[in-house]
Design an enzyme around this catalytic site. Sequence first.
Site, PDB file in Angstrom:
ATOM      1  N   ASP A  97      13.160  15.379 -20.314  1.00  0.00           N
ATOM      2  CA  ASP A  97      11.719  15.539 -20.143  1.00  0.00           C
ATOM      3  C   ASP A  97      11.251  16.772 -20.941  1.00  0.00           C
ATOM      4  O   ASP A  97      11.536  16.883 -22.119  1.00  0.00           O
ATOM      5  CB  ASP A  97      11.417  15.614 -18.632  1.00  0.00           C
ATOM      6  CG  ASP A  97       9.951  15.738 -18.281  1.00  0.00           C
ATOM      7  OD1 ASP A  97       9.239  14.726 -18.311  1.00  0.00           O
ATOM      8  OD2 ASP A  97       9.518  16.863 -17.959  1.00  0.00           O
ATOM      9  N   HIS A 279      12.351   7.291 -15.059  1.00  0.00           N
ATOM     10  CA  HIS A 279      12.249   8.553 -15.789  1.00  0.00           C
ATOM     11  C   HIS A 279      13.360   9.549 -15.456  1.00  0.00           C
ATOM     12  O   HIS A 279      13.756  10.355 -16.288  1.00  0.00           O
ATOM     13  CB  HIS A 279      10.892   9.194 -15.467  1.00  0.00           C
ATOM     14  CG  HIS A 279      10.652  10.485 -16.177  1.00  0.00           C
ATOM     15  ND1 HIS A 279      10.503  10.561 -17.553  1.00  0.00           N
ATOM     16  CD2 HIS A 279      10.557  11.767 -15.717  1.00  0.00           C
ATOM     17  CE1 HIS A 279      10.317  11.830 -17.893  1.00  0.00           C
ATOM     18  NE2 HIS A 279      10.347  12.572 -16.806  1.00  0.00           N
TER      19      HIS A 279
END
Length: 299
Positions: A97, A279
């Site tokens: 991320d 994610h």
Amino acid sequence: MISVNDVELEVFEAGRQNAGKPIVLCHGFPEHAFSWRHQIPVLVKAGYHVIVPNQRGYGNSSRPTEVTDYDIEHLTGDLVALLDHYGYEDATFVGHDWGANVVWNLTLLHPERVNKVINLALPYQERGERPWIEFMEEIFGGDFYFVHFNRQPGVADAILDENASQFLHNMFRKNVPPAPPEPGMWMINLARAEEPFGEPVMADDELAVFVSAFEASGFTGSINWYRNLDRNWHLLADVNPIIQQPALMIYGEQDMIPKFERLPAFVPNVEVVSLDCGHWIQQEMPEETNQVILKWLEQ
């Protein structure tokens, strides 16, 4: 706690017996060094000295008050200073991320300090003709969370701080059914939502580590990373955009972040792998993530 680059970083490490073979794991938002808990023992066993910082703004690390203290020069400078602290010329860097964004840019700004790159979820971000926030505002509007964080400073921070436990409980989910975007700002909606979608990514005692960290630190330091995107765009203006190091990019097939089809144009020595998850790749599919990383490192 290690003093580097005019801040104190909270750094976790394992495998010091493997000195000389460093690998640095860089977390994302809204995360913590603890997000790498499944990877650390496996990498130690594979012979690595594993170094896992809580980056500035997170955990017990320093939280400078100036927004510009969170720009890409400071964030990458912290990692360079961490290598200097341990006496390492270079290291393998792994990012997830926002941590991936920092690792890509570290490799651009300090290529001699990075020997290999492994990034999860966030591909290389091409520097287009216009600053990123300006571009996002035009495409996605003022409620898009990147834009909102910049245009309405302090608003989201206060709501996330007030609802830290609920926000993180609602954020760390997997197998979330697809749904059209709600009106309003997504992160604020998440912080206020009584019922989360999907399934939890981790057990309650694991989530408690994140919750206690953010209840102590608040969210402003971590959100300040977003508030430097346009500044970073200017800082990267004269940097060669091509990354020559061997790189591994791991996508989550169900992630909202789109894949970057032109990745090999900017990272010619890249191998791309996709896992069937959302994610939070290394926490959703830890064993599969570890296998992919170890296999690639062995090559």
